[in-house]
Design an enzyme around this catalytic site. Structure first.
Site, mmCIF file in Angstrom:
data_model
loop_
_atom_site.group_PDB
_atom_site.id
_atom_site.type_symbol
_atom_site.label_atom_id
_atom_site.label_comp_id
_atom_site.label_asym_id
_atom_site.label_seq_id
_atom_site.Cartn_x
_atom_site.Cartn_y
_atom_site.Cartn_z
ATOM 1 C CG PHE A 155 -0.903 -6.065 -7.803
ATOM 2 C CD1 PHE A 155 -0.565 -4.682 -8.157
ATOM 3 C CD2 PHE A 155 -1.358 -6.842 -8.925
ATOM 4 C CE1 PHE A 155 -0.495 -4.150 -9.217
ATOM 5 C CE2 PHE A 155 -1.199 -6.046 -10.171
ATOM 6 C CZ PHE A 155 -0.959 -5.080 -10.393
ATOM 7 N NE ARG A 157 -2.746 -6.964 1.286
ATOM 8 C CZ ARG A 157 -3.627 -7.159 1.880
ATOM 9 N NH1 ARG A 157 -4.220 -6.319 2.756
ATOM 10 N NH2 ARG A 157 -4.656 -8.411 1.535
ATOM 11 C CG PHE A 271 -3.271 0.631 2.057
ATOM 12 C CD1 PHE A 271 -4.096 -0.467 1.829
ATOM 13 C CD2 PHE A 271 -2.035 0.531 2.116
ATOM 14 C CE1 PHE A 271 -3.394 -1.907 1.718
ATOM 15 C CE2 PHE A 271 -1.280 -0.616 1.979
ATOM 16 C CZ PHE A 271 -1.936 -1.862 1.825
ATOM 17 C CB CYS A 282 7.028 -2.703 -1.853
ATOM 18 S SG CYS A 282 7.273 -4.294 -1.883
ATOM 19 N NE ARG A 349 13.415 -6.856 2.563
ATOM 20 C CZ ARG A 349 13.195 -7.431 1.285
ATOM 21 N NH1 ARG A 349 13.583 -7.485 0.135
ATOM 22 N NH2 ARG A 349 11.870 -8.564 1.353
HETATM 23 C C1 UGA Z 1 3.070 -3.531 -0.749
HETATM 24 C C2 UGA Z 1 1.750 -3.302 -1.754
HETATM 25 O O1 UGA Z 1 0.388 -3.182 -0.494
HETATM 26 C C3 UGA Z 1 1.420 -4.694 -2.394
HETATM 27 O O2 UGA Z 1 0.240 -4.447 -3.086
HETATM 28 C C4 UGA Z 1 2.538 -4.655 -3.341
HETATM 29 O O3 UGA Z 1 2.499 -5.927 -4.083
HETATM 30 C C5 UGA Z 1 3.988 -4.789 -2.591
HETATM 31 O O4 UGA Z 1 3.909 -3.637 -1.630
HETATM 32 C C6 UGA Z 1 5.086 -4.902 -3.664
HETATM 33 O O5 UGA Z 1 5.309 -3.990 -4.307
HETATM 34 O O6 UGA Z 1 5.762 -5.989 -3.601
HETATM 35 P P1 UGA Z 1 3.999 -4.591 1.292
HETATM 36 O O7 UGA Z 1 4.812 -3.651 1.365
HETATM 37 O O8 UGA Z 1 4.062 -6.191 1.601
HETATM 38 O O9 UGA Z 1 2.876 -4.415 0.138
HETATM 39 O O10 UGA Z 1 3.032 -4.092 2.485
HETATM 40 P P2 UGA Z 1 1.752 -3.201 2.783
HETATM 41 O O11 UGA Z 1 0.570 -3.776 3.513
HETATM 42 O O12 UGA Z 1 1.347 -2.493 1.380
HETATM 43 O O13 UGA Z 1 2.213 -2.108 4.032
HETATM 44 C C7 UGA Z 1 3.418 -1.261 3.363
HETATM 45 C C8 UGA Z 1 3.605 -0.411 4.595
HETATM 46 O O14 UGA Z 1 2.566 0.484 5.001
HETATM 47 C C9 UGA Z 1 3.887 -1.029 5.886
HETATM 48 O O15 UGA Z 1 4.741 -0.335 6.754
HETATM 49 C C10 UGA Z 1 2.389 -0.897 6.798
HETATM 50 O O16 UGA Z 1 2.661 -0.593 8.266
HETATM 51 C C11 UGA Z 1 1.960 0.434 6.070
HETATM 52 N N1 UGA Z 1 0.536 1.057 6.230
HETATM 53 C C12 UGA Z 1 -0.168 0.107 5.330
HETATM 54 C C13 UGA Z 1 0.019 1.968 6.763
HETATM 55 O O17 UGA Z 1 0.975 2.725 7.761
HETATM 56 N N2 UGA Z 1 -1.149 2.257 6.969
HETATM 57 C C14 UGA Z 1 -2.098 1.634 6.188
HETATM 58 O O18 UGA Z 1 -3.230 1.685 6.321
HETATM 59 C C15 UGA Z 1 -1.532 0.247 5.433
#
Ligand code: UGA
Length: 469
Positions: A155, A157, A271, A282, A349
C-alpha cells in the site's frame, strides 16, 4: 530470515531495503544487468526519500543484488514477487512476467528436498492470481509440499514509500494460516512496534499509526483488498474533483468544502485534494484492471467507469480555465511547473502534467517546464524541440504569458512572486493543484485561477502591489 525479492522497481527496491532495515538477509533480483550493476555500486536509481540512506546502510551487508533468480531462490526461505504488471491492450493486467518468474522458481524447486518455500505475491495483480501461481508451480513440476503462495499486497505511495513501508496502517496477508503466520514473523518489528523504538529508526512521519495491524485473510480477499483500496482512493479524488466543479458553478470554495466534509471522521480528509486528477503507475492501471476483473466475473462495476471518466474530464475542465485566462493559446508561451505525476517523485508514468502539456502543445502553445526531480524522465517522453525543460524554475517564466502549476511539489508553494513578475510577460498564475490562498496571490500582483474556487482575472498593477506591501 533469508528473503528474495524479484524485481527492483519502486516496490521491490523499497521492500528490499526495508526488509534489510528490519533485520533480514535480503537478495534482490532483476534481469536488467545494468540496473543490478548500478544498485551494487550504490546508486539508488529512483527518487525516494530515505532510500539512499537505507541502501547505503545495508548494501553489501544484509542486502545484495543479483541477476540470477536461481541463486536468489536457493538462498531464500521466502520469495517476494514484485515485478511489473502493466495493462495490456484489453485493459487487463499483463501477468506474463509474473508467470516467467513463477516458472523460474518452480525450476529451482524441482527435485529439491529442502524446506518449504513461501512465494509471496507483492505485485498488484487481479483476483485469482494466487491460485494461478499455485497451478503453474505444480504444472512446472514443483512438489506441493515444498511451496505455498501468499498474497501480501503493498500500500506504499511513491515519494514516501520507505516510511509507508516501515510505518504502514496495516499489513495484509492472504493465504493459509501457516504461511500468514510466517509473514507475521517477517514483519514482526513493524507489527510489535519494536522497529519504531530503535534509536537509528527512520523517523516516524506525522499521522503514522504504530504498531501496524496485521490482517490475515484468504488469498482472494487480500487481492480484492488491494484492488478495492486503490479504487476507493481514486473514487475519493474523482468525487472531490466533481464537487470542485459544482463549487465553481455555484460560487462555493472547494477548499472550505473539503475541510467541512473531510473533518467528519467517517469521511476523512485524506485523498480529498482537488486538482488535475490522479495519475501514476497505479490508480489509472488498477482501476481499469479491477473493472475488467469484475466484468469477467459477471459484475458491471459502472461506478469505476465514472471515476475514470471524471478523472479524464478534469483535464478538459482545466484547459477551459487556461482559455478563460488567456483566450487563444496558439503562439502563447506557457511556463509549466511540474512534470512528475505528483510531488516528491521522479516518476512520470501516466502523469497528468505530461498529458496536459500535450494538450497545450496541440493548441499551438510553446511550453517551458521545470520539475525538481522528474526532468530527466520527462525529457525521454518528448522529442527534442517539442518543449524546453529548464534546470531552474525561474527560467521557465521568462517572457511567459502564464505560469501553470501542474504537480504538487512543496517548493511550488513558496514561489518568489516579485521575481516571477519581473520576467513574465503577464502576471498570470493558473494553479492546477490549489497550492495558494487566492488572496495571497492577488496581493502579490497576479491574476489567479485555481480549482473549485472563484477566479481572480485581473492582476494588480505593480504600483498597487507596492502600495499593498
Ligand atoms: C497509490 C496508493 O496511494 C498506494 O496506497 C498504493 O500502494 C499505490 O498506489 C500502488 O498501488 O502501488 P501512488 O500512486 O504512489 O500510490 O500515489 P498517490 O499518493 O496515491 O497519488 C496518486 C495520484 O492521485 C497522484 O497523481 C496524486 O497527485 C493524486 N492525488 C492524490 C490527488 O489528486 N488528490 C489527492 O488528494 C491525493
Amino acid at each position: 530470515m533469508e528473503i528474495a525479492i524479484v524485481g527492483s522497481g519502486y516496490v521491490g527496491l523499497v521492500a528490499a531495503a526495508a526488509f534489510a532495515e528490519i533485520g533480514h538477509q535480503v537478495i534482490c533480483v532483476d534481469n536488467d544487468a545494468a540496473k543490478v550493476a548500478a544498485l551494487s555500486r550504490g546508486e539508488s536509481l529512483i527518487h525516494e526519500r530515505f532510500l539512499p540512506e537505507l541502501l547505503a546502510r545495508h548494501r553489501g551487508q544484509r542486502l545484495r543484488f543479483t541477476t540470477s533468480i536461481g541463486e536468489a531462490v536457493r538462498a531464500s526461505d521466502v520469495i517476494f514477487i514484485a515485478v511489473g504488471t502493466p495493462t495490456d491492450e484489453t485493459g487487463k493486467a499483463d501477468l506474463s512476467t509474473v508467470e516467467q518468474v513463477v516458472r523460474a522458481i518452480a525450476r529451482e524447486l524441482r527435485g529439491a528436498t529442502r524446506e518449504k518455500k513461501i512465494i509471496v505475491e507483492k505485485s498488484t495483480v487481479p483476483v485469482g492470481t494466487s491460485r494461478w501461481i499455485s497451478r503453474v508451480m505444480l504444472e512446472a513440476g514443483a512438489r506441493t509440499d515444498l511451496f505455498d503462495v501468499v498474497c501480501n499486497p503493498e500500500f506504499l505511495r511513491e515519494g514516501c514509500a520507505v516510511t509507508d513501508f516501515l510505518y504502514p496502517h496495516r499489513i495484509v496477508a492472504g493465504g493459509s494460516a501457516e504461511s500468514c503466520e510466517r509473514l507475521r514473523e517477517i514483519y514482526a518489528p513493524i507489527v510489535d512496534g519494536s522497529y519504531a523504538e530503535r534509536e537509528d529508526a527512520v523517523p516516524i512521519p506525522d499521522g503514522a499509526t504504530t504498531p501496524a495491524s496485521f490482517i490475515a485473510t484468504s488469498a482472494e480477499s487480500a487481492e480484492v483488498i488491494k484492488n478495492a483500496s486503490n479504487a476507493f482512493l481514486a473514487m475519493k479524488i474523482s468525487f472531490i474533483n466533481a464537487v470542485a466543479n459544482v463549487c465553481e458553478a455555484v460560487g462555493a470554495d472547494v477548499e472550505q468544502v473539503r475541510e467541512g466534509v473531510g473533518s467528519d471522521a467517517r469521511i476523512g480528509n485524506e485523498f480529498l485534494r482537488p486538482g488535475l486528477g490522479y495519475g501514476g503507475s497505479c490508480f489509472p492501471k488498477d482501476l481499469v484492471a479491477f473493472r475488467s476483473t469484475a466484468a469477467d466475473a459477471g459484475y458491471d462495476f459502472r461506478l469505476l467507469e465514472e471515476v475514470i471518466r471524471i478523472n479524464a474530464h478534469q483535464r478538459e475542465m482545466f484547459l477551459r480555465k487556461v482559455h478563460d485566462a488567456l483566450w487563444t493559446l496558439k503562439g502563447k508561451r506557457l511556463a509549466v511547473l511540474g512534470l512528475a505525476f505528483k510531488g516528491g517523485t521522479d516518476d512520470v508514468r501516466e502523469s497528468p502534467a505530461i498529458a496536459f502539456i500535450r494538450m497545450l502543445l496541440r493548441e499551438g502553445a510553446s511550453v517551458a517546464a521545470f520539475d525538481p526531480a522528474a526532468a530527466a524522465n520527462a525529457r525521454a517522453l518528448f522529442s527534442k524541440d517539442e518543449i524546453t525543460i529548464c534546470d531552474d524554475l525561474y527560467d521557465t517564466a521568462d517572457s511567459a504569458d502564464a505560469l501553470l502549476i501542474l504537480t504538487d511539489w512543496e517548493e511550488f508553494g513558496q514561489l518568489d512572486f516579485d521575481r516571477l513578475r519581473a520576467v513574465m510577460k503577464q502576471a498570470v498564475l493558473i494553479d492546477g493543484r490549489n497550492m495558494y490562498e487566492p488572496e495571497f496571490v492577488v496581493q502579490a500582483g497576479f491574476a489567479y485561477y485555481s480549482i473549485g474556487r472563484a477566479s481572480h482575472p485581473r492582476a494588480k498593477a505593480a504600483s498597487e502591489v507596492d502600495r499593498a506591501a
